[in-house]
Design a protein around this motif. Sequence first.
Motif: not given
Length: 431
Positions: A41, A43, A52, A86-87, A409
């Motif tokens: 995921r 950012w 996503e 995972r982020w 998150d």
Amino acid sequence: MDRLRRLAPLLLVLSACGPDAPPAPPLTDADGPLRALQHGRIWTGTGAPLLEDGTVLVRGGRIVAVGPAASVEVPADAETVDLEGRWVVPGFINAHGHVGDVLGLEGGHYTRENLLRQLELYAWYGVTTVVSLGGDGDAGLALRDAQDVAELDRARLFVAGPVVEAETPEAARDVVAQLDPMGVDWIKIRVDDNLGTTRKMEPEVYTAVIDEAHARGLRVAAHVFYLEDARGLLQAGVDFIAHSVRDRLVDPRFIALMVETGVCYTPTLMREVSTFAYEERPEFFDDPFFLARADTAVVRQLSAPERQAQVRASTSAQRYKQALQQARTNLVVLAGAGLPIAMGTDTGPAGRFQGYFEHLEMEQMAAAGMTAEAVLRSATVTAARCMGLDDLGTVEEGHWADLVVLDADPLADITATRQVHSVWIAGNRVR
């Protein structure tokens, strides 16, 4: 031209997500093997929506592609790493730290070996870049000059050299002239009387520093405490406010100057915390994330009853405890005004734990009233743009592949930054 130069950091922040960024240079097999971090995921920090199910493709230490897993073609010969949802965020950037001579609670250890120890420690905690604002020497410059390589396995370092100390405009210009050939990234000055105990640099002196630095193409970062000094520095053309205003509430005049100049501001809230935190055993001494890399001898020393009693009896410690509340209030006002806030901590001096304090700084910023995403931006893209680090701070093509992978998150709760799964610098796993 001067106004445009001072506006540059803010303009870079605002343009970081724009569609007109130059394309990444083409890479070939000679640039090294491919590595694909898949199913994360992501950012990106560019303002784009969260990916996503994304893939980051790396070669030669840089990102060559990032996007939905379904649309990023991964060559058959690429090494693949499954992030399992995972982020992924850009590596954290400390816009005001120190990589210097401290070892344990002692100074006097400015060596290549000790600097590398500190940079490895920052990296383990996910802080992949540190701008060291003062106390820097030749060993630091050599490490800075050797870091633009695909094999990098420690945090990146940028330096300011020795802090400028002068009592006359002529002496100030001479010091800047001596620093220029060193190749420093910043010039650092202190405009503070240390709660009335020392002499403060006079306006004509800091103006001379700023003018001489700008004539040589150098930027100036200023340590401040008082609102009046911060205003004067902005009027003189300073490029970076390197601490919070802590004596009183920032006023509309100061905010207008910040907007007009585009100068960035770093709160360094943990600097204040460090002055009084050891009056008792701080909670973070029991945090496994801290203890995993803490110097246990230092923890014992700071936990000693006699040291705690000294801190409790310290007038300056108690005054800085009060100053922290003013700093947090001012941060909320300035962030609410849309000004560029760069995460910084002043870590490096004894008792200011490198790498770990950056996470506590982000928690402090959120507790003051910033959203988790605003704090995350402050520690990545905004810090990069404020410090002029154009190929860091976001997950996008052409940038160095400095990444942190998290098990939780950070957009929901900024303390998730402490749940580090892995850290990647130039696409190399360093944790």
